[in-house]
Design a protein around this motif. Sequence first.
Motif, mmCIF file in Angstrom:
data_model
loop_
_atom_site.group_PDB
_atom_site.id
_atom_site.type_symbol
_atom_site.label_atom_id
_atom_site.label_comp_id
_atom_site.label_asym_id
_atom_site.label_seq_id
_atom_site.Cartn_x
_atom_site.Cartn_y
_atom_site.Cartn_z
ATOM 1 N N VAL A 248 0.756 -1.040 -0.172
ATOM 2 C CA VAL A 248 0.003 0.026 0.094
ATOM 3 C C VAL A 248 0.835 1.425 -0.090
ATOM 4 C CG1 VAL A 248 -1.805 -1.191 1.134
ATOM 5 C CG2 VAL A 248 -0.079 0.000 2.426
ATOM 6 N N ASP A 249 0.116 2.377 -0.333
ATOM 7 C CA ASP A 249 0.842 3.570 -0.176
ATOM 8 C C ASP A 249 0.539 4.183 1.211
ATOM 9 O OD1 ASP A 249 -1.693 4.533 -0.220
ATOM 10 O OD2 ASP A 249 -1.644 5.317 -1.954
ATOM 11 N N TRP A 250 1.093 5.457 1.680
ATOM 12 C CA TRP A 250 0.936 5.847 2.996
ATOM 13 C C TRP A 250 -0.480 5.892 3.396
ATOM 14 C CZ3 TRP A 250 3.114 6.567 7.620
ATOM 15 C CH2 TRP A 250 2.197 7.537 8.543
ATOM 16 N N THR A 251 -1.350 6.458 2.482
ATOM 17 C CA THR A 251 -2.718 6.763 2.848
ATOM 18 C C THR A 251 -3.456 5.336 3.101
ATOM 19 O OG1 THR A 251 -2.812 8.800 1.516
ATOM 20 C CG2 THR A 251 -4.920 7.649 2.061
ATOM 21 N N ASN A 252 -3.133 4.570 2.534
ATOM 22 C CA ASN A 252 -3.829 3.357 2.913
ATOM 23 C C ASN A 252 -3.145 2.414 4.011
ATOM 24 O OD1 ASN A 252 -6.286 2.763 0.622
ATOM 25 N ND2 ASN A 252 -4.329 3.741 -0.420
ATOM 26 N N TRP A 253 -1.887 2.678 4.344
ATOM 27 C CA TRP A 253 -1.153 1.972 5.356
ATOM 28 C C TRP A 253 -1.969 2.653 6.543
ATOM 29 C CZ3 TRP A 253 0.331 -0.775 8.726
ATOM 30 C CH2 TRP A 253 1.067 -0.254 10.092
ATOM 31 N N GLU A 254 -2.160 3.906 6.785
ATOM 32 C CA GLU A 254 -3.290 4.338 7.663
ATOM 33 C C GLU A 254 -4.337 3.755 7.932
ATOM 34 O OE1 GLU A 254 -2.803 8.732 6.956
ATOM 35 O OE2 GLU A 254 -1.576 8.811 8.850
ATOM 36 N N LEU A 255 -5.110 3.608 7.036
ATOM 37 C CA LEU A 255 -6.556 3.051 6.956
ATOM 38 C C LEU A 255 -6.370 1.466 7.363
ATOM 39 C CD1 LEU A 255 -7.902 4.289 3.792
ATOM 40 C CD2 LEU A 255 -8.419 5.144 5.781
ATOM 41 N N PHE A 256 -5.385 0.843 6.990
ATOM 42 C CA PHE A 256 -5.201 -0.706 7.284
ATOM 43 C C PHE A 256 -4.735 -0.634 8.802
ATOM 44 C CE2 PHE A 256 -2.199 -4.206 8.304
ATOM 45 C CZ PHE A 256 -2.656 -5.089 7.270
ATOM 46 N N SER A 257 -4.178 0.189 9.200
ATOM 47 C CA SER A 257 -3.631 0.288 10.783
ATOM 48 C C SER A 257 -4.570 0.417 11.630
ATOM 49 C CB SER A 257 -2.366 1.341 11.101
ATOM 50 O OG SER A 257 -2.683 2.587 10.811
ATOM 51 N N LYS A 258 -5.798 1.335 11.277
ATOM 52 C CA LYS A 258 -6.956 1.405 12.128
ATOM 53 C C LYS A 258 -8.168 0.417 11.711
ATOM 54 C CE LYS A 258 -6.098 6.488 11.514
ATOM 55 N NZ LYS A 258 -6.745 7.836 10.952
ATOM 56 N N GLY A 259 -7.829 -0.622 10.848
ATOM 57 C CA GLY A 259 -8.817 -1.616 10.599
ATOM 58 C C GLY A 259 -9.945 -1.078 9.749
ATOM 59 N N GLU A 260 -9.760 -0.340 8.959
ATOM 60 C CA GLU A 260 -10.707 0.400 8.060
ATOM 61 C C GLU A 260 -10.510 -0.026 6.679
ATOM 62 O OE1 GLU A 260 -10.632 4.711 8.442
ATOM 63 O OE2 GLU A 260 -10.912 4.553 10.402
ATOM 64 N N ASN A 261 -11.311 0.069 5.793
ATOM 65 C CA ASN A 261 -11.233 -0.509 4.136
ATOM 66 C C ASN A 261 -10.184 0.467 3.709
ATOM 67 O OD1 ASN A 261 -13.472 -2.209 4.578
ATOM 68 N ND2 ASN A 261 -14.856 -0.605 3.940
ATOM 69 N N TYR A 262 -9.383 -0.259 2.921
ATOM 70 C CA TYR A 262 -8.241 0.256 2.259
ATOM 71 C C TYR A 262 -7.982 -0.147 0.853
ATOM 72 C CZ TYR A 262 -5.951 -4.359 3.456
ATOM 73 O OH TYR A 262 -5.805 -5.577 3.281
ATOM 74 N N ASN A 263 -7.437 0.410 0.142
ATOM 75 C CA ASN A 263 -7.085 -0.212 -1.228
ATOM 76 C C ASN A 263 -5.548 -0.423 -1.254
ATOM 77 O OD1 ASN A 263 -9.717 0.494 -2.613
ATOM 78 N ND2 ASN A 263 -9.072 2.662 -2.680
ATOM 79 N N ALA A 264 -5.065 -1.661 -2.038
ATOM 80 C CA ALA A 264 -4.090 -2.270 -2.266
ATOM 81 C C ALA A 264 -3.562 -2.693 -3.430
ATOM 82 C CB ALA A 264 -3.714 -3.424 -1.107
ATOM 83 N N PHE A 265 -2.079 -2.743 -3.930
ATOM 84 C CA PHE A 265 -1.556 -3.324 -5.006
ATOM 85 C C PHE A 265 -2.029 -4.679 -4.972
ATOM 86 C CE2 PHE A 265 0.410 1.019 -4.529
ATOM 87 C CZ PHE A 265 0.206 1.195 -5.725
ATOM 88 N N ILE A 266 -1.700 -5.256 -3.895
ATOM 89 C CA ILE A 266 -1.613 -6.902 -3.608
ATOM 90 C C ILE A 266 -2.134 -6.930 -2.127
ATOM 91 C CG2 ILE A 266 0.490 -7.144 -3.764
ATOM 92 C CD1 ILE A 266 -0.002 -9.831 -4.802
ATOM 93 N N SER A 267 -2.957 -7.990 -2.033
ATOM 94 C CA SER A 267 -2.889 -8.403 -0.333
ATOM 95 C C SER A 267 -3.058 -9.931 -0.363
ATOM 96 C CB SER A 267 -4.078 -7.635 0.196
ATOM 97 O OG SER A 267 -5.347 -7.936 -0.450
ATOM 98 N N GLN A 268 -2.432 -10.298 0.749
ATOM 99 C CA GLN A 268 -2.628 -11.822 0.868
ATOM 100 C C GLN A 268 -2.636 -12.124 2.241
ATOM 101 O OE1 GLN A 268 -2.621 -13.713 -1.641
ATOM 102 N NE2 GLN A 268 -0.841 -13.572 -2.908
ATOM 103 N N GLY A 269 -3.506 -13.208 2.838
ATOM 104 C CA GLY A 269 -3.583 -13.482 4.122
ATOM 105 C C GLY A 269 -3.019 -15.075 4.469
ATOM 106 N N GLY A 270 -2.585 -14.959 5.644
ATOM 107 C CA GLY A 270 -2.253 -16.693 6.351
ATOM 108 C C GLY A 270 -0.939 -17.139 5.299
ATOM 109 N N ILE A 271 -0.019 -16.210 5.185
ATOM 110 C CA ILE A 271 0.939 -16.507 4.384
ATOM 111 C C ILE A 271 2.146 -16.582 5.610
ATOM 112 C CG2 ILE A 271 2.756 -15.463 2.996
ATOM 113 C CD1 ILE A 271 0.195 -16.507 1.633
#
Length: 325
Positions: A248-271
């Motif tokens: 992510v970029d900075w704006t979406n990192w802040e959203l990610f860290s707050k548990g809010e909806n964000y946009n990402a170039f790629i996201s993966q879980g359980g890795i």
Amino acid sequence: MRFLLFLFCPLFALAQPVADQTFKLAGTSEHFYAFAEGDQVELFVEELTSKKIRSIEFSQYPDGQMLYRAYELDSTLNKTIAIPRTGIYLLRFEEAGLSKKVCRFTLHRTPGNPEMTRFDTQVNWDLKAIPSFRLGKRSVQTGKKTEVISLGGQSTVSASKFNLKNPVNAYQFTLPPNTRQWAYRIAVGQAAHEARQQDAQKLKQAFQGGAAKLMGVEPTSALAAFALGMAIDMSTSKAGEDVEYALVDWTNWELFSKGENYNAFISQGGISVDAQRRYSPLEGTYYFALKSDNWVDDITVNVDIEAVVEYPLFEVQWFLEPAQP
């Protein structure tokens, strides 16, 4: 260790194509080109209808000093002409008889001076209107240099401590200028060392099979080879300690860290281990946003990045330009 010895001629000693023209000759035909002092010009002429060409002249322009003249050409002509000084030269054809001729000529230039290797032989203005000229130089791109730049580090992601802490962190990185593509590996704890070892063995096998011979750049790691485009089955895993990540970029990192909806170039879980090649983004600063689902134990996330960069290469090119009176 084996060493390869390459014998080569310097570029300035090689003949460079200047012109290859086929035309109908009716009366007089004039062709202007620029050459540098010390050049050796190879002139080839042929008449394609088995008829005669009255005369062929090669002279300096505009003073008219004759360097070569041939009469009544009815076959082919090969001539090497030495250029006495930098300037404009006129190749002039005249026909004999009433019937039209079809002529072909080629010009090749062998530079006599390494400094003038890249010399623009084209004359792109009306010489009748402005016969005078001056010598200029400019920087022109002549190629590209490819390198692989390694980035990487670690980030500790806290456990939630039974919801007393926010189990997120980020790894920040900046892509080098002129990045063409890049690859990354994200791995948790000891899984990073194991993945590097497994991938190193795969790279060794690829080298033994000759897969890397045409790459142009010798990769220093399997991830670097993968970034360059080599078909390597990079190690991935979902076994053991794992992490959720997003690029992510900075704006979406802040959203990610707050548990809010964000946009990402790629996201993966359980890795536990993941490796990807990327063609975007290619410039700027970005973040691998990381999240752990552990309640008690912190995790260490290893991030390896290999960026393929292309640097433009420039050389000096000399040229002639009109000199206004």
